[in-house]
Design an enzyme around this catalytic site. Structure first.
Site, PDB file in Angstrom:
ATOM      1  N   SER A   1       0.957  -1.304  -0.003  1.00 32.09           N
ATOM      2  CA  SER A   1       0.044  -0.086  -0.018  1.00 32.09           C
ATOM      3  C   SER A   1       0.981   1.264  -0.061  1.00 32.09           C
ATOM      4  O   SER A   1       2.053   1.441   0.672  1.00 32.09           O
ATOM      5  CB  SER A   1      -0.995  -0.024   1.526  1.00 32.09           C
ATOM      6  OG  SER A   1      -1.626   1.197   1.268  1.00 32.09           O
TER       7      SER A   1
ATOM      8  N   THR B   1      -8.656  -1.391   3.266  1.00 32.73           N
ATOM      9  CA  THR B   1      -8.526  -1.859   1.878  1.00 32.73           C
ATOM     10  C   THR B   1      -8.774  -3.148   1.550  1.00 32.73           C
ATOM     11  O   THR B   1      -9.622  -3.663   2.614  1.00 32.73           O
ATOM     12  CB  THR B   1      -6.942  -1.247   1.337  1.00 32.73           C
ATOM     13  OG1 THR B   1      -6.962  -1.854  -0.034  1.00 32.73           O
ATOM     14  CG2 THR B   1      -5.928  -2.419   2.187  1.00 32.73           C
TER      15      THR B   1
ATOM     16  N   LYS C   1     -13.513  -3.760   2.752  1.00 36.50           N
ATOM     17  CA  LYS C   1     -14.050  -2.662   2.885  1.00 36.50           C
ATOM     18  C   LYS C   1     -15.763  -2.873   3.004  1.00 36.50           C
ATOM     19  O   LYS C   1     -16.197  -2.101   3.486  1.00 36.50           O
ATOM     20  CB  LYS C   1     -14.149  -1.922   1.271  1.00 36.50           C
ATOM     21  CG  LYS C   1     -12.867  -1.354   1.183  1.00 36.50           C
ATOM     22  CD  LYS C   1     -12.751  -0.611  -0.379  1.00 36.50           C
ATOM     23  CE  LYS C   1     -11.481  -0.084  -0.446  1.00 36.50           C
ATOM     24  NZ  LYS C   1     -11.149   0.606  -1.826  1.00 36.50           N
TER      25      LYS C   1
ATOM     26  N   ASP D   1     -13.411   6.874  -1.695  1.00 34.44           N
ATOM     27  CA  ASP D   1     -13.119   6.488  -2.973  1.00 34.44           C
ATOM     28  C   ASP D   1     -13.730   7.013  -4.311  1.00 34.44           C
ATOM     29  O   ASP D   1     -13.223   7.580  -5.229  1.00 34.44           O
ATOM     30  CB  ASP D   1     -13.099   4.885  -3.315  1.00 34.44           C
ATOM     31  CG  ASP D   1     -12.341   4.098  -2.550  1.00 34.44           C
ATOM     32  OD1 ASP D   1     -11.091   4.560  -1.951  1.00 34.44           O
ATOM     33  OD2 ASP D   1     -12.538   2.967  -2.110  1.00 34.44           O
TER      34      ASP D   1
ATOM     35  N   ALA E   1     -17.326  -3.445 -13.202  1.00 33.10           N
ATOM     36  CA  ALA E   1     -18.494  -3.405 -12.287  1.00 33.10           C
ATOM     37  C   ALA E   1     -18.291  -4.043 -10.907  1.00 33.10           C
ATOM     38  O   ALA E   1     -19.147  -4.713 -10.220  1.00 33.10           O
ATOM     39  CB  ALA E   1     -19.805  -4.285 -13.004  1.00 33.10           C
ATOM     40  N   GLY E   2     -17.042  -3.962 -10.574  1.00 31.18           N
ATOM     41  CA  GLY E   2     -16.584  -4.316  -9.229  1.00 31.18           C
ATOM     42  C   GLY E   2     -16.657  -3.254  -8.168  1.00 31.18           C
ATOM     43  O   GLY E   2     -17.643  -2.395  -8.419  1.00 31.18           O
TER      44      GLY E   2
ATOM     45  N   ALA F   1     -14.751  -0.861  -7.104  1.00 31.11           N
ATOM     46  CA  ALA F   1     -14.097   0.424  -7.687  1.00 31.11           C
ATOM     47  C   ALA F   1     -15.054   0.948  -8.590  1.00 31.11           C
ATOM     48  O   ALA F   1     -15.484   1.954  -8.389  1.00 31.11           O
ATOM     49  CB  ALA F   1     -12.777   0.116  -8.385  1.00 31.11           C
TER      50      ALA F   1
HETATM   51  P1  ATR Z   1     -12.519  -4.182  -7.530  1.00 35.30           P
HETATM   52  O1  ATR Z   1     -13.207  -3.860  -6.274  1.00 35.30           O
HETATM   53  O2  ATR Z   1     -11.169  -3.483  -7.611  1.00 35.30           O
HETATM   54  O3  ATR Z   1     -13.255  -3.452  -8.588  1.00 35.30           O
HETATM   55  P2  ATR Z   1     -13.358  -6.697  -8.354  1.00 35.30           P
HETATM   56  O4  ATR Z   1     -14.593  -6.563  -7.572  1.00 35.30           O
HETATM   57  O5  ATR Z   1     -12.703  -7.895  -8.240  1.00 35.30           O
HETATM   58  O6  ATR Z   1     -12.218  -5.498  -7.849  1.00 35.30           O
HETATM   59  O7  ATR Z   1     -13.803  -6.283  -9.918  1.00 35.30           O
HETATM   60  C1  ATR Z   1     -12.747  -6.300 -10.935  1.00 35.30           C
HETATM   61  C2  ATR Z   1     -13.315  -5.905 -12.099  1.00 35.30           C
HETATM   62  O8  ATR Z   1     -12.278  -6.249 -13.154  1.00 35.30           O
HETATM   63  C3  ATR Z   1     -14.423  -6.619 -12.638  1.00 35.30           C
HETATM   64  O9  ATR Z   1     -15.300  -5.615 -13.484  1.00 35.30           O
HETATM   65  C4  ATR Z   1     -13.811  -7.673 -13.639  1.00 35.30           C
HETATM   66  O10 ATR Z   1     -14.776  -8.106 -14.643  1.00 35.30           O
HETATM   67  P3  ATR Z   1     -15.725  -9.602 -14.136  1.00 35.30           P
HETATM   68  O11 ATR Z   1     -16.788  -8.721 -13.310  1.00 35.30           O
HETATM   69  O12 ATR Z   1     -16.224  -9.955 -15.412  1.00 35.30           O
HETATM   70  O13 ATR Z   1     -14.894 -10.554 -13.391  1.00 35.30           O
HETATM   71  C5  ATR Z   1     -12.662  -6.968 -14.184  1.00 35.30           C
HETATM   72  N1  ATR Z   1     -11.847  -7.748 -14.828  1.00 35.30           N
HETATM   73  C6  ATR Z   1     -11.049  -8.615 -14.156  1.00 35.30           C
HETATM   74  N2  ATR Z   1     -10.059  -9.339 -15.008  1.00 35.30           N
HETATM   75  C7  ATR Z   1     -10.635  -9.020 -16.176  1.00 35.30           C
HETATM   76  C8  ATR Z   1     -10.247  -9.582 -17.596  1.00 35.30           C
HETATM   77  N3  ATR Z   1      -9.044 -10.182 -17.831  1.00 35.30           N
HETATM   78  N4  ATR Z   1     -10.775  -8.758 -18.659  1.00 35.30           N
HETATM   79  C9  ATR Z   1     -11.881  -8.065 -18.399  1.00 35.30           C
HETATM   80  N5  ATR Z   1     -12.254  -7.605 -17.242  1.00 35.30           N
HETATM   81  C10 ATR Z   1     -11.639  -8.039 -16.130  1.00 35.30           C
END
Ligand code: ATR
Length: 280
Positions: A15, A62, A66, A102, A128-129, A131
Site C-alpha cells: 500500500s 482496503t 471494505k 473512493d 462492475a466491481g 471500484a
Molecule cells: P475492484 O473492487 O477493484 O473493482 P473486483 O470487484 O474484483 O475488484 O472487480 C474487478 C473488475 O475487473 C471486474 O469488473 C472484472 O470483471 P468481471 O466482473 O467480469 O470479473 C474486471 N476484470 C478482471 N479481469 C478482467 C479481464 N481479464 N478482462 C476483463 N475484465 C476483467
C-alpha cells in the site's frame, strides 16, 4: 501525545497510503504515525475495536475488508452505506464512523487535475466491481447525465445499474464512443502483474476528439490504455490522482485540516519511482 492512524487490509505491504499519509502528517506538523495493520480475517473484529482507543485518529480500509468492517462500526455515512463499502474510519471519542472517499476522490481528481465537472457529462465505465460501484455512485451524486456500465460479466453490470438506478445503465456490448465525454477503466486490467491488457476490448478508433480517457490503475503510471489514448492525442488521467484525493479526503476527516495534496502526490510518485527502480 503521539497519535496513530493506519491501514487495515490483507495484505497491506504494498500500500502507498503509509508513504503519502506520513508525508501529509509531517507537512501539517502533526505528531501522528501511520502504520500498516495487516490483519487476517479472524483478527478483524479485534483490530476494529482497537480503533476506539483515545490515541487513534482512525484508519483506512482496503482489500478485502471494505464491506466486512461495516457491521463493526457505530455509524456509516450516506455514500458509504449506499456503496456498501467503507474505506475510511474515524474515531470520535470512542465511536467509530465509516466513510467512503473512493468515489469522491475520483470526482475530486477529475475536477482538480483535468478541470472536468461531471455535471451534465456522459461517462462510460468499464468494469462492475467495487471500484466501479464507488465511482458510479459518486458520478451520479455529481449529477452526471449518463453513467453507462460495460463489464466482461454482463450480469454484474446489470446488478450494479439496477442497484444505482438512473443515470446508471448497463450495456450488453461495448458502445460507439461518440456520445461520451469520458471513458474510465475501473477493472484491474492493465495493472502490473494483473490480467492480460488485451482483456479490455476497448478500441479507441472511433473516439471523438477530446474524449477523456481515465484509468484507475496507477502501477504502472502509464497503462496500455493510457498509452493508446495518448498516441491518438486524447487527454488522459491516470489512477494516482484518484488515490491521492481519496487519501486527502480521509486526512481531512481525521484532522479537520486541509490536506497538503502536492506533498502527498510527490511522496507517492517518489515511492513508485523507487519501486520501479528496484523491481527486476
Ligand atoms: P475492484 O473492487 O477493484 O473493482 P473486483 O470487484 O474484483 O475488484 O472487480 C474487478 C473488475 O475487473 C471486474 O469488473 C472484472 O470483471 P468481471 O466482473 O467480469 O470479473 C474486471 N476484470 C478482471 N479481469 C478482467 C479481464 N481479464 N478482462 C476483463 N475484465 C476483467
Amino acid at each position: 501525545m503521539t497519535r496513530r492512524a493506519g491501514i487495515i487490509g490483507h495484505p497491506v505491504g504494498h500500500s502507498l497510503s503509509p508513504v503519502f499519509q506520513a508525508a501529509a502528517f509531517a507537512a501539517a506538523g502533526l505528531d501522528v504515525v501511520y502504520e500498516r495493520w495487516d490483519t487476517p480475517l479472524a483478527g478483524l473484529p479485534a483490530r476494529v475495536a482497537s480503533l476506539r482507543a483515545h490515541d487513534i485518529l482512525g484508519a483506512n480500509v482496503t482489500v478485502p475488508y471494505k464491506e466486512a468492517v461495516i457491521p463493526l462500526l457505530d455509524e456509516v455515512g450516506g455514500l458509504a452505506a449506499r456503496a456498501g463499502a467503507v474505506n475510511t474510519i474515524v474515531n470520535r471519542e470512542g465511536r467509530l464512523f465509516g466513510f467512503n472517499t473512493d468515489g469522491a476522490g475520483f470526482v475530486a481528481a477529475l475536477r482538480h487535475e483535468v478541470s472536468l465537472d461531471p455535471a451534465g457529462r456522459a461517462f462510460l465505465l468499464l468494469g462492475a466491481g467495487g471500484a466501479a460501484r464507488g465511482i458510479a455512485l459518486a458520478l451520479a451524486e455529481a449529477r452526471a447525465a449518463a453513467v453507462d456500465i460495460y463489464n466482461r460479466t454482463p450480469a454484474r453490470a446489470a446488478t450494479l445499474a439496477r442497484d444505482l438506478g438512473p443515470p446508471a445503465r448497463a450495456l450488453a456490448e461495448l458502445p460507439a464512443l461518440a456520445p461520451y465525454d469520458c471513458v474510465v477503466n475501473c477493472t484491474t486490467v492493465g495493472m502490473r502483474g494483473g490480467p492480460d491488457p488485451s482483456g479490455i476490448p476497448l478500441k479507441l478508433d472511433d473516439a471523438p476528439p477530446g474524449l477523456l480517457v481515465v484509468d484507475i490503475v496507477y502501477a504502472p503510471l502509464e497503462t496500455p490504455l493510457l498509452r493508446a489514448a495518448a498516441a491518438r492525442g486524447l487527454p488522459t488521467l491516470g489512477g494516482l490522482p484518484m488515490l491521492i484525493h481519496q487519501g486527502a479526503l480521509a486526512f481531512e476527516l481525521w484532522t479537520g485540516l486541509p490536506a497538503p495534496i502536492d506533498v502527498m502526490e510527490a511522496a507517492a510518485r517518489n515511492e513508485l519511482a523507487r519501486r520501479e527502480g528496484t523491481t527486476p
